[in-house]
Motif scaffolding. Structure first.
Motif, PDB file in Angstrom:
ATOM      1  N   THR A  37       7.551 -17.224   8.013  1.00  0.00           N
ATOM      2  CA  THR A  37       8.825 -18.202   7.890  1.00  0.00           C
ATOM      3  C   THR A  37       8.352 -19.468   6.666  1.00  0.00           C
ATOM      4  OG1 THR A  37       9.707 -17.462   9.831  1.00  0.00           O
ATOM      5  CG2 THR A  37      10.455 -19.555   8.808  1.00  0.00           C
ATOM      6  N   MET A  38       7.204 -20.150   7.042  1.00  0.00           N
ATOM      7  CA  MET A  38       6.872 -21.237   6.316  1.00  0.00           C
ATOM      8  C   MET A  38       6.420 -20.584   4.950  1.00  0.00           C
ATOM      9  SD  MET A  38       5.003 -23.633   9.096  1.00  0.00           S
ATOM     10  CE  MET A  38       4.528 -24.731   7.766  1.00  0.00           C
ATOM     11  N   SER A  39       5.721 -19.674   4.863  1.00  0.00           N
ATOM     12  CA  SER A  39       5.141 -19.138   3.798  1.00  0.00           C
ATOM     13  C   SER A  39       6.322 -18.575   2.819  1.00  0.00           C
ATOM     14  CB  SER A  39       4.252 -17.884   4.052  1.00  0.00           C
ATOM     15  OG  SER A  39       3.794 -17.551   2.619  1.00  0.00           O
ATOM     16  N   SER A  40       7.343 -17.928   3.350  1.00  0.00           N
ATOM     17  CA  SER A  40       8.614 -17.410   2.549  1.00  0.00           C
ATOM     18  C   SER A  40       9.194 -18.587   2.003  1.00  0.00           C
ATOM     19  CB  SER A  40       9.537 -16.784   3.733  1.00  0.00           C
ATOM     20  OG  SER A  40       8.816 -15.645   4.106  1.00  0.00           O
ATOM     21  N   ARG A  41       9.359 -19.667   2.663  1.00  0.00           N
ATOM     22  CA  ARG A  41      10.253 -20.811   2.101  1.00  0.00           C
ATOM     23  C   ARG A  41       9.481 -21.526   1.158  1.00  0.00           C
ATOM     24  NH1 ARG A  41      13.850 -23.331   6.950  1.00  0.00           N
ATOM     25  NH2 ARG A  41      14.888 -21.365   7.710  1.00  0.00           N
ATOM     26  N   LEU A  42       8.216 -21.882   1.209  1.00  0.00           N
ATOM     27  CA  LEU A  42       7.165 -22.474   0.425  1.00  0.00           C
ATOM     28  C   LEU A  42       7.071 -21.877  -0.915  1.00  0.00           C
ATOM     29  CD1 LEU A  42       4.170 -23.826   2.638  1.00  0.00           C
ATOM     30  CD2 LEU A  42       5.842 -25.126   1.468  1.00  0.00           C
ATOM     31  N   HIS A  43       7.112 -20.457  -0.930  1.00  0.00           N
ATOM     32  CA  HIS A  43       6.983 -19.445  -2.090  1.00  0.00           C
ATOM     33  C   HIS A  43       8.274 -18.912  -2.818  1.00  0.00           C
ATOM     34  CE1 HIS A  43       2.651 -19.691  -1.844  1.00  0.00           C
ATOM     35  NE2 HIS A  43       2.750 -19.794  -0.666  1.00  0.00           N
ATOM     36  N   ASN A  44       9.554 -19.587  -2.170  1.00  0.00           N
ATOM     37  CA  ASN A  44      10.843 -18.944  -2.408  1.00  0.00           C
ATOM     38  C   ASN A  44      10.720 -17.361  -2.320  1.00  0.00           C
ATOM     39  OD1 ASN A  44      11.887 -21.652  -2.407  1.00  0.00           O
ATOM     40  ND2 ASN A  44      11.201 -21.800  -4.507  1.00  0.00           N
ATOM     41  N   GLU A  45      10.230 -16.769  -1.600  1.00  0.00           N
ATOM     42  CA  GLU A  45      10.227 -15.441  -1.387  1.00  0.00           C
ATOM     43  C   GLU A  45      10.854 -14.816  -0.120  1.00  0.00           C
ATOM     44  OE1 GLU A  45       6.051 -13.936  -3.243  1.00  0.00           O
ATOM     45  OE2 GLU A  45       5.762 -15.086  -1.529  1.00  0.00           O
ATOM     46  N   ASN A  46      11.352 -13.600  -0.040  1.00  0.00           N
ATOM     47  CA  ASN A  46      11.992 -13.266   1.416  1.00  0.00           C
ATOM     48  C   ASN A  46      10.786 -12.191   1.749  1.00  0.00           C
ATOM     49  OD1 ASN A  46      13.147 -11.976   3.357  1.00  0.00           O
ATOM     50  ND2 ASN A  46      15.171 -11.873   2.426  1.00  0.00           N
ATOM     51  N   LEU A  47       9.750 -12.656   2.452  1.00  0.00           N
ATOM     52  CA  LEU A  47       8.647 -11.668   2.839  1.00  0.00           C
ATOM     53  C   LEU A  47       9.191 -10.502   3.716  1.00  0.00           C
ATOM     54  CD1 LEU A  47       5.755 -14.321   3.167  1.00  0.00           C
ATOM     55  CD2 LEU A  47       6.145 -12.659   1.618  1.00  0.00           C
ATOM     56  N   VAL A  48      10.125 -10.934   4.595  1.00  0.00           N
ATOM     57  CA  VAL A  48      10.767  -9.985   5.559  1.00  0.00           C
ATOM     58  C   VAL A  48      11.233  -8.554   4.766  1.00  0.00           C
ATOM     59  CG1 VAL A  48      11.991  -9.631   7.468  1.00  0.00           C
ATOM     60  CG2 VAL A  48      10.891 -11.679   7.592  1.00  0.00           C
ATOM     61  N   LYS A  49      12.121  -9.005   3.826  1.00  0.00           N
ATOM     62  CA  LYS A  49      12.759  -7.980   3.003  1.00  0.00           C
ATOM     63  C   LYS A  49      11.673  -7.201   2.465  1.00  0.00           C
ATOM     64  CE  LYS A  49      15.987  -7.351  -0.573  1.00  0.00           C
ATOM     65  NZ  LYS A  49      16.818  -8.151  -1.790  1.00  0.00           N
ATOM     66  N   SER A  50      10.684  -7.976   1.711  1.00  0.00           N
ATOM     67  CA  SER A  50       9.782  -7.027   0.905  1.00  0.00           C
ATOM     68  C   SER A  50       8.844  -6.122   1.911  1.00  0.00           C
ATOM     69  CB  SER A  50       8.705  -8.013   0.580  1.00  0.00           C
ATOM     70  OG  SER A  50       9.254  -9.077  -0.403  1.00  0.00           O
ATOM     71  N   MET A  51       8.860  -6.578   3.205  1.00  0.00           N
ATOM     72  CA  MET A  51       8.076  -5.675   4.380  1.00  0.00           C
ATOM     73  C   MET A  51       8.880  -4.532   4.753  1.00  0.00           C
ATOM     74  SD  MET A  51       5.891  -8.430   6.845  1.00  0.00           S
ATOM     75  CE  MET A  51       6.668  -9.945   6.729  1.00  0.00           C
ATOM     76  N   VAL A  52      10.079  -4.615   4.795  1.00  0.00           N
ATOM     77  CA  VAL A  52      10.870  -3.804   5.185  1.00  0.00           C
ATOM     78  C   VAL A  52      11.062  -2.725   4.130  1.00  0.00           C
ATOM     79  CG1 VAL A  52      13.257  -3.009   5.845  1.00  0.00           C
ATOM     80  CG2 VAL A  52      12.160  -4.900   6.847  1.00  0.00           C
ATOM     81  N   THR A  53      11.569  -3.136   2.868  1.00  0.00           N
ATOM     82  CA  THR A  53      11.740  -2.410   1.543  1.00  0.00           C
ATOM     83  C   THR A  53      10.482  -1.639   1.003  1.00  0.00           C
ATOM     84  OG1 THR A  53      12.006  -4.220   0.255  1.00  0.00           O
ATOM     85  CG2 THR A  53      14.038  -3.707   1.041  1.00  0.00           C
ATOM     86  N   GLY A  54       9.550  -2.611   0.996  1.00  0.00           N
ATOM     87  CA  GLY A  54       8.205  -2.283   0.414  1.00  0.00           C
ATOM     88  C   GLY A  54       8.239  -2.798  -1.159  1.00  0.00           C
ATOM     89  N   LYS A  55       9.219  -3.465  -1.552  1.00  0.00           N
ATOM     90  CA  LYS A  55       9.581  -3.845  -2.798  1.00  0.00           C
ATOM     91  C   LYS A  55       9.508  -5.468  -2.840  1.00  0.00           C
ATOM     92  CE  LYS A  55      11.829   0.095  -4.389  1.00  0.00           C
ATOM     93  NZ  LYS A  55      13.015   0.666  -4.663  1.00  0.00           N
ATOM     94  N   LYS A  56       8.620  -5.996  -3.842  1.00  0.00           N
ATOM     95  CA  LYS A  56       8.809  -7.574  -3.844  1.00  0.00           C
ATOM     96  C   LYS A  56       9.418  -8.099  -5.258  1.00  0.00           C
ATOM     97  CE  LYS A  56       5.441 -11.412  -3.300  1.00  0.00           C
ATOM     98  NZ  LYS A  56       4.082 -11.659  -3.129  1.00  0.00           N
ATOM     99  N   ASN A  57      10.065  -8.950  -4.934  1.00  0.00           N
ATOM    100  CA  ASN A  57      10.776  -9.420  -6.383  1.00  0.00           C
ATOM    101  C   ASN A  57       9.772 -10.387  -6.992  1.00  0.00           C
ATOM    102  OD1 ASN A  57      12.651 -10.119  -8.195  1.00  0.00           O
ATOM    103  ND2 ASN A  57      13.938 -11.693  -7.018  1.00  0.00           N
ATOM    104  N   LEU A  58       9.463  -9.946  -8.512  1.00  0.00           N
ATOM    105  CA  LEU A  58       8.457 -10.598  -9.322  1.00  0.00           C
ATOM    106  C   LEU A  58       9.136 -11.459 -10.003  1.00  0.00           C
ATOM    107  CD1 LEU A  58       5.882  -7.761  -9.429  1.00  0.00           C
ATOM    108  CD2 LEU A  58       5.857  -9.764  -7.986  1.00  0.00           C
ATOM    109  N   ASN A  59      10.014 -12.286 -10.022  1.00  0.00           N
ATOM    110  CA  ASN A  59      10.665 -13.301 -11.014  1.00  0.00           C
ATOM    111  C   ASN A  59      10.118 -14.741 -11.209  1.00  0.00           C
ATOM    112  OD1 ASN A  59      12.680 -11.199 -11.549  1.00  0.00           O
ATOM    113  ND2 ASN A  59      13.885 -12.110  -9.811  1.00  0.00           N
ATOM    114  N   ASN A  60       8.727 -14.533 -11.287  1.00  0.00           N
ATOM    115  CA  ASN A  60       7.959 -15.738 -11.416  1.00  0.00           C
ATOM    116  C   ASN A  60       7.366 -16.014 -12.888  1.00  0.00           C
ATOM    117  OD1 ASN A  60       8.611 -16.854  -8.971  1.00  0.00           O
ATOM    118  ND2 ASN A  60       6.883 -16.186  -8.100  1.00  0.00           N
TER     119      ASN A  60
END
Length: 60
Positions: A37-60
């Motif tokens: 939870t802390m890592s997701s908020r610090l990096h503005n990522e949805n890690l749980v969604k990435s784990m479920v879908t297998g896709k990570k948003n790379l908008n950085n």
């Protein structure tokens, strides 16, 4: 001799070991969830969604 003091003492020992290890495992799970939870908020990522879908948003 069935049900002797030594048998009950050994059984209580293993029950206590089991309880401590269970509580420690639950504590580690809690720490992991807090860390994700802390890592997701610090990096503005949805890690749980990435784990479920297998896709990570790379908008950085």
């Amino acid at each position: 001799m069935q049900g002797s003091y030594k048998d009950k003492e050994g059984e209580e020992f293993w029950e206590e070991i089991h309880e401590v290890s269970t509580n420690f495992t639950l504590f580690l799970i809690f720490l992991h969830i807090v860390g994700v939870t802390m890592s997701s908020r610090l990096h503005n990522e949805n890690l749980v969604k990435s784990m479920v879908t297998g896709k990570k948003n790379l908008n950085n």
